[in-house]
Write a protein that holds these residues in place. Structure first.
Motif, mmCIF file in Angstrom:
data_model
loop_
_atom_site.group_PDB
_atom_site.id
_atom_site.type_symbol
_atom_site.label_atom_id
_atom_site.label_comp_id
_atom_site.label_asym_id
_atom_site.label_seq_id
_atom_site.Cartn_x
_atom_site.Cartn_y
_atom_site.Cartn_z
ATOM 1 N N PRO A 149 0.828 -1.216 0.000
ATOM 2 C CA PRO A 149 0.000 0.000 0.000
ATOM 3 C C PRO A 149 0.855 1.255 0.000
ATOM 4 O O PRO A 149 1.883 1.325 0.682
ATOM 5 C CB PRO A 149 -0.795 -0.113 1.306
ATOM 6 N N ASP A 150 0.414 2.244 -0.766
ATOM 7 C CA ASP A 150 1.125 3.517 -0.846
ATOM 8 C C ASP A 150 0.072 4.617 -0.963
ATOM 9 O O ASP A 150 -0.078 5.256 -1.989
ATOM 10 C CB ASP A 150 2.047 3.519 -2.072
ATOM 11 N N PHE A 151 -0.665 4.801 0.140
ATOM 12 C CA PHE A 151 -1.837 5.673 0.113
ATOM 13 C C PHE A 151 -1.527 7.144 0.370
ATOM 14 O O PHE A 151 -2.378 7.997 0.133
ATOM 15 C CB PHE A 151 -2.867 5.216 1.155
ATOM 16 N N THR A 152 -0.339 7.437 0.898
ATOM 17 C CA THR A 152 -0.074 8.811 1.345
ATOM 18 C C THR A 152 0.922 9.535 0.445
ATOM 19 O O THR A 152 1.472 10.563 0.837
ATOM 20 C CB THR A 152 0.440 8.825 2.795
ATOM 21 N N PHE A 207 -15.972 13.368 2.515
ATOM 22 C CA PHE A 207 -17.193 13.972 1.970
ATOM 23 C C PHE A 207 -18.117 14.422 3.108
ATOM 24 O O PHE A 207 -18.762 15.469 3.017
ATOM 25 C CB PHE A 207 -17.924 12.985 1.060
ATOM 26 N N ALA A 208 -18.192 13.623 4.158
ATOM 27 C CA ALA A 208 -19.018 14.005 5.308
ATOM 28 C C ALA A 208 -18.501 15.299 5.929
ATOM 29 O O ALA A 208 -19.291 16.173 6.329
ATOM 30 C CB ALA A 208 -19.036 12.882 6.338
ATOM 31 N N ASP A 209 -17.173 15.442 6.009
ATOM 32 C CA ASP A 209 -16.586 16.689 6.511
ATOM 33 C C ASP A 209 -16.990 17.862 5.613
ATOM 34 O O ASP A 209 -17.382 18.929 6.101
ATOM 35 C CB ASP A 209 -15.056 16.577 6.551
ATOM 36 N N ALA A 210 -16.874 17.658 4.303
ATOM 37 C CA ALA A 210 -17.211 18.732 3.359
ATOM 38 C C ALA A 210 -18.677 19.128 3.484
ATOM 39 O O ALA A 210 -19.013 20.316 3.490
ATOM 40 C CB ALA A 210 -16.899 18.281 1.938
ATOM 41 N N ALA A 211 -19.544 18.132 3.611
ATOM 42 C CA ALA A 211 -20.981 18.407 3.712
ATOM 43 C C ALA A 211 -21.317 19.171 4.985
ATOM 44 O O ALA A 211 -22.244 19.992 5.007
ATOM 45 C CB ALA A 211 -21.763 17.104 3.664
ATOM 46 N N ALA A 212 -20.545 18.915 6.038
ATOM 47 C CA ALA A 212 -20.785 19.581 7.321
ATOM 48 C C ALA A 212 -20.087 20.927 7.423
ATOM 49 O O ALA A 212 -20.195 21.604 8.457
ATOM 50 C CB ALA A 212 -20.329 18.665 8.460
ATOM 51 N N GLY A 213 -19.354 21.311 6.386
ATOM 52 C CA GLY A 213 -18.664 22.591 6.400
ATOM 53 C C GLY A 213 -17.316 22.561 7.089
ATOM 54 O O GLY A 213 -16.700 23.609 7.313
ATOM 55 N N ARG A 214 -16.833 21.359 7.432
ATOM 56 C CA ARG A 214 -15.505 21.250 8.031
ATOM 57 C C ARG A 214 -14.441 21.333 6.934
ATOM 58 O O ARG A 214 -14.638 20.842 5.818
ATOM 59 C CB ARG A 214 -15.369 19.941 8.812
ATOM 60 N N ALA A 215 -13.316 21.910 7.253
ATOM 61 C CA ALA A 215 -12.263 22.128 6.261
ATOM 62 C C ALA A 215 -11.686 20.796 5.781
ATOM 63 O O ALA A 215 -11.450 19.877 6.580
ATOM 64 C CB ALA A 215 -11.155 22.983 6.857
ATOM 65 N N VAL A 216 -11.484 20.703 4.474
ATOM 66 C CA VAL A 216 -10.789 19.565 3.876
ATOM 67 C C VAL A 216 -9.466 20.093 3.337
ATOM 68 O O VAL A 216 -9.433 20.855 2.370
ATOM 69 C CB VAL A 216 -11.627 18.928 2.752
ATOM 70 N N THR A 217 -8.378 19.729 3.993
ATOM 71 C CA THR A 217 -7.053 20.225 3.636
ATOM 72 C C THR A 217 -6.166 19.071 3.211
ATOM 73 O O THR A 217 -6.512 17.891 3.420
ATOM 74 C CB THR A 217 -6.405 20.927 4.829
ATOM 75 N N ALA A 218 -5.030 19.386 2.628
ATOM 76 C CA ALA A 218 -4.077 18.334 2.266
ATOM 77 C C ALA A 218 -3.686 17.531 3.503
ATOM 78 O O ALA A 218 -3.521 16.302 3.444
ATOM 79 C CB ALA A 218 -2.849 18.953 1.594
ATOM 80 N N GLU A 219 -3.569 18.212 4.635
ATOM 81 C CA GLU A 219 -3.189 17.529 5.880
ATOM 82 C C GLU A 219 -4.291 16.591 6.359
ATOM 83 O O GLU A 219 -4.023 15.458 6.782
ATOM 84 C CB GLU A 219 -2.876 18.555 6.968
ATOM 85 N N SER A 220 -5.547 17.049 6.300
ATOM 86 C CA SER A 220 -6.637 16.181 6.764
ATOM 87 C C SER A 220 -6.826 14.991 5.829
ATOM 88 O O SER A 220 -7.152 13.889 6.268
ATOM 89 C CB SER A 220 -7.942 16.971 6.904
ATOM 90 N N VAL A 221 -6.610 15.217 4.527
ATOM 91 C CA VAL A 221 -6.695 14.104 3.573
ATOM 92 C C VAL A 221 -5.597 13.089 3.846
ATOM 93 O O VAL A 221 -5.845 11.871 3.914
ATOM 94 C CB VAL A 221 -6.594 14.627 2.122
ATOM 95 N N LYS A 222 -4.383 13.568 4.027
ATOM 96 C CA LYS A 222 -3.264 12.656 4.285
ATOM 97 C C LYS A 222 -3.469 11.881 5.576
ATOM 98 O O LYS A 222 -3.140 10.687 5.661
ATOM 99 C CB LYS A 222 -1.953 13.449 4.341
ATOM 100 N N GLU A 223 -4.033 12.540 6.588
ATOM 101 C CA GLU A 223 -4.303 11.867 7.865
ATOM 102 C C GLU A 223 -5.299 10.719 7.689
ATOM 103 O O GLU A 223 -5.100 9.624 8.222
ATOM 104 C CB GLU A 223 -4.848 12.880 8.868
ATOM 105 N N LYS A 224 -6.362 10.965 6.912
ATOM 106 C CA LYS A 224 -7.348 9.910 6.652
ATOM 107 C C LYS A 224 -6.718 8.763 5.870
ATOM 108 O O LYS A 224 -6.989 7.584 6.147
ATOM 109 C CB LYS A 224 -8.524 10.478 5.864
ATOM 110 N N ALA A 275 -3.545 7.928 5.779
ATOM 111 C CA ALA A 275 -2.593 7.225 6.654
ATOM 112 C C ALA A 275 -3.332 6.235 7.558
ATOM 113 O O ALA A 275 -2.886 5.099 7.772
ATOM 114 C CB ALA A 275 -1.804 8.231 7.489
ATOM 115 N N LYS A 276 -4.482 6.656 8.071
ATOM 116 C CA LYS A 276 -5.303 5.760 8.889
ATOM 117 C C LYS A 276 -5.775 4.565 8.066
ATOM 118 O O LYS A 276 -5.764 3.419 8.538
ATOM 119 C CB LYS A 276 -6.497 6.524 9.445
ATOM 120 N N ALA A 277 -6.163 4.819 6.815
ATOM 121 C CA ALA A 277 -6.591 3.729 5.940
ATOM 122 C C ALA A 277 -5.453 2.747 5.688
ATOM 123 O O ALA A 277 -5.651 1.521 5.695
ATOM 124 C CB ALA A 277 -7.094 4.301 4.614
#
Length: 438
Positions: free
Chosen positions: A229-232, A410-427, A429-431
């Motif tokens: 796996p190379d997700f990040t 997508f749930a974050d985006a729908a709720a108005g929470r910021a979607v940043t490169a850092e938050s994407v990478k964190e998700k 990495a968890k995956a």
């Protein structure tokens, strides 16, 4: 092979744990418990607008098979939300159908469990030979260098479907060819309760398909050459962020689409609520939903710049459905006869025309039904600009882990929470941490 299989069993267990809430619980009439050699059980994937539509398409063909062979086929159409988990449960319990449809991206993962009948030269000969099938379809039937775990049934590709009237009303004269053009077009259309692009933010497989293609456009594959796996990677993060940003930043996808998982985006498109949708072979579904063929158009899915094509830009994964046989069926002969019937030239024309897909059987592709507005773009895409998802044993776990990460973003985006490169990478990495370790 033994070590691969052992790892795969662990992977299957993890996938079941990750997605237990969606598990359908397996079949009560497994292939291993068939009482009669004159009866087969068949799990079909939901290809049409609904399970009932699929039954209407398939049952006459199953009756035809019974009349020809004397073998009755008990049909169950399984929704996509349940299909993978139903199959994984069956591979571990041994209680599955005789024959089943699988998403072609799952072929290597299910092959690694050892539960599926290998399609060696002898078995292919029983259905008319391996050379009847197009090469791109055979490329998504299992790990390279091993006998395929399944046989191609329907071939599909992603395309951009657009509502001609909504484009005309917004003064848009042609479909967007690039992502920048899609966003520009979308901003002209969105407003007054209408949105530019539909999405299925809670559909894990669809999430994977979209971000895999964007990953290719950003130079990322999500797996290394040796299958790790190379997700990040920078490209993977950019691909996921670009897709989610269509809602979070560009505002061309409605926030409510974050919860869509079962063709709701197609329904919105058919009702004129959404002007565009990226989908696999959607024409038959639109017809079922009441749209006339002249109300929509189809174009290649967008790329970063220029024209899609060989060596230029990937704009679809090699989509499709394969047929597999459970190895523990007590009617291998009947099961292979059924696969031969379903992949015959005549049935391939009937079934693929009904679903708006492309026959993976070469002879069937010559029929004029597969050179229409609905299918010409798909054929060209499959021939020149589609790439197969990685055929690695952990592919289905990849779909679950990364597909869920995209769903949460997508749930974050729908709720108005910021979607940043850092938050994407964190998700991501968890995956990656959720993937099986070798």
């Amino acid at each position: 092979m033994r070590s691969i299989r052992a790892a795969a069993v662990g992977a299957v267990t993890m996938s079941l744990a990750l997605a237990a809430s969606a598990c359908g619980g397996g079949s009560s009439s497994g292939g291993g418990s068939n009482d009669s050699p004159k009866e087969l059980t068949y799990w079909a994937s939901n290809q049409g607008a609904s399970v009932e539509v699929d039954k209407k398409v398939l049952q006459p063909e199953l009756d035809k098979f019974e009349k020809e062979t004397g073998i009755k086929v008990k049909l169950e159409v399984v929704p996509w939300s349940d299909l993978l988990n139903r199959i994984l449960t069956a591979t571990t319990s041994g209680q599955g159908p005789d024959i089943l449809n699988i998403g072609n991206t799952w072929s290597a993962s299910l092959q690694a469990t050892g539960a599926l009948l290998p399609w060696d030269a002898k078995n292919f000969d029983k259905i008319g030979g391996k050379d009847r099938f197009v090469e791109s379809a055979l490329g998504s039937t299992g790990v390279e260098g091993q006998d395929p775990a399944a046989v191609p049934l329907y071939s599909m590709a992603y395309a951009l479907y657009y509502n001609k009237q909504m484009f005309a009303d917004a003064g848009v004269t042609k479909p967007p060819a690039t992502w920048d053009e899609l966003v520009e077009t979308g901003k002209k259309i969105s407003g007054d309760g209408k949105w530019a692009l539909g999405a299925e933010g809670s559909n894990l497989s669809n999430n994977i398909h979209q971000v895999f293609v964007l990953g290719k456009q950003h130079g990322a594959d999500f797996f290394t050459a040796d299958g790790k796996p190379d997700f990040t990677s920078e490209g993977a993060v950019a691909a996921v962020k670009q897709y989610v940003d269509l809602m979070a930043k560009d505002k061309v996808i409605a926030p409510g689409n974050a919860e869509y998982a079962q063709n709701q985006s197609l329904s919105d498109f058919a009702k004129g609520k959404t002007a565009m949708v990226l989908w696999q072979t959607a024409s038959a579904t639109f017809k079922t939903m009441g749209m006339k063929e002249d109300e929509w158009g189809v174009a290649p899915a967008p790329v970063a710049s220029g024209t899609p094509g060989a060596g230029q830009a990937t704009n679809s994964m090699v989509a499709g459905i394969n047929m597999a046989v459970f190895k523990n069926t007590d009617n291998v002969d009947g099961a292979t006869k059924f696969v031969k019937f379903m992949t015959s030239d005549a049935e391939q024309k009937i079934l693929n025309e009904a679903y708006g897909s492309i026959p993976p059987v070469k002879a069937a592709q010559t029929d004029p039904a597969f050179n229409t507005q609905a299918t010409a773009v798909l054929r060209e895409t499959l021939a020149t600009s589609a790439a197969a998802l990685p055929q690695v044993p952990d592919e289905s776990q990849f779909e679950t882990a990364v597909g869920t990460a995209v769903k949460e973003l997508f749930a974050d985006a729908a709720a108005g929470r910021a979607v940043t490169a850092e938050s994407v990478k964190e998700k991501l990495a968890k995956a990656q941490q959720q993937m099986p370790t070798k």
